[in-house]
Design a protein around this motif. Structure first.
Motif, PDB file in Angstrom:
ATOM      1  N   ASP A  33      15.150  74.052 -31.986  1.00  0.00           N
ATOM      2  CA  ASP A  33      14.494  73.400 -33.116  1.00  0.00           C
ATOM      3  C   ASP A  33      15.141  73.656 -34.474  1.00  0.00           C
ATOM      4  O   ASP A  33      14.680  73.122 -35.482  1.00  0.00           O
ATOM      5  N   GLU A  81      12.894  61.126 -28.184  1.00  0.00           N
ATOM      6  CA  GLU A  81      12.737  62.504 -28.645  1.00  0.00           C
ATOM      7  C   GLU A  81      13.463  63.427 -27.667  1.00  0.00           C
ATOM      8  O   GLU A  81      13.370  63.264 -26.448  1.00  0.00           O
ATOM      9  N   THR A  98      13.851  66.800 -25.772  1.00  0.00           N
ATOM     10  CA  THR A  98      12.998  67.910 -25.357  1.00  0.00           C
ATOM     11  C   THR A  98      13.848  69.006 -24.711  1.00  0.00           C
ATOM     12  O   THR A  98      14.942  68.743 -24.216  1.00  0.00           O
ATOM     13  N   LYS A  99      13.306  70.209 -24.713  1.00  0.00           N
ATOM     14  CA  LYS A  99      13.991  71.313 -24.036  1.00  0.00           C
ATOM     15  C   LYS A  99      14.168  71.005 -22.552  1.00  0.00           C
ATOM     16  O   LYS A  99      15.205  71.301 -21.963  1.00  0.00           O
ATOM     17  N   GLU A 100      13.151  70.399 -21.962  1.00  0.00           N
ATOM     18  CA  GLU A 100      13.206  70.068 -20.544  1.00  0.00           C
ATOM     19  C   GLU A 100      14.358  69.104 -20.258  1.00  0.00           C
ATOM     20  O   GLU A 100      15.065  69.256 -19.259  1.00  0.00           O
TER      21      GLU A 100
END
Length: 152
Positions: free
Chosen positions: A19, A89, A91-93
């Motif tokens: 982030d 977006e 995402t970490k995943e």
């Protein structure tokens, strides 16, 4: 030169800083740099697999020669193609999944015909060995930007 596998491990270690942003260094966050770099590895691997090695023809390219000789990409001189930029977006995943895919892609690259190739927007047609060199330089470029972002 560090191996691509070692550079992927460095990218993985940056997920913890997902982030973080620093507008003075880059308009993009650490997440964007991770996402972009992994998308590049995966997309290039796919292009290499789909190519016809018999169609590869080497041509001199000044920009490629300069970057490969210097061993780095000057900042702000290139623009990432839309195909390797996330529109959703990040995402970490998604990053973790792409990391797995990129690791598999690198292993698969080792078994390709040496004249499997792809068309780079600035450097022209690259077969496997110059592609690996490009991916190392490109990954180090983004790792350096990430490091600078993190030096608040």
């Amino acid at each position: 030169m560090r191996s691509l596998a070692a550079l992927l491990k460095e990218l993985e270690n940056k997920i913890a800083h997902f982030d973080v942003s620093n507008e003075k260094i880059s308009k993009s966050s650490v997440a964007w740099h991770l996402d972009h770099n992994l998308k590049v590895i995966i997309a290039i691997s796919e292009a290499l697999k789909k190519s016809n090695p018999k169609e590869y023809q080497w041509k001199f390219n000044f920009k490629r020669q300069l970057v490969y000789t210097l061993g780095f990409i000057p900042r702000g001189k290139g623009k990432a193609p839309k195909s390797v930029q996330s529109i959703d977006e990040i995402t970490k995943e998604a990053i973790v999944q792409q990391l797995k895919e990129a690791t598999i892609a690198l292993k698969e690259m080792q078994h390709l015909d040496v004249n499997s190739h792809f068309q780079h927007p600035y450097f022209g047609s690259l077969n496997v060995n110059p592609t690996v060199t490009f991916l190392k330089i490109h990954t180090k470029h983004h790792l350096k930007i990430i490091e600078d972002i993190l030096k608040k």
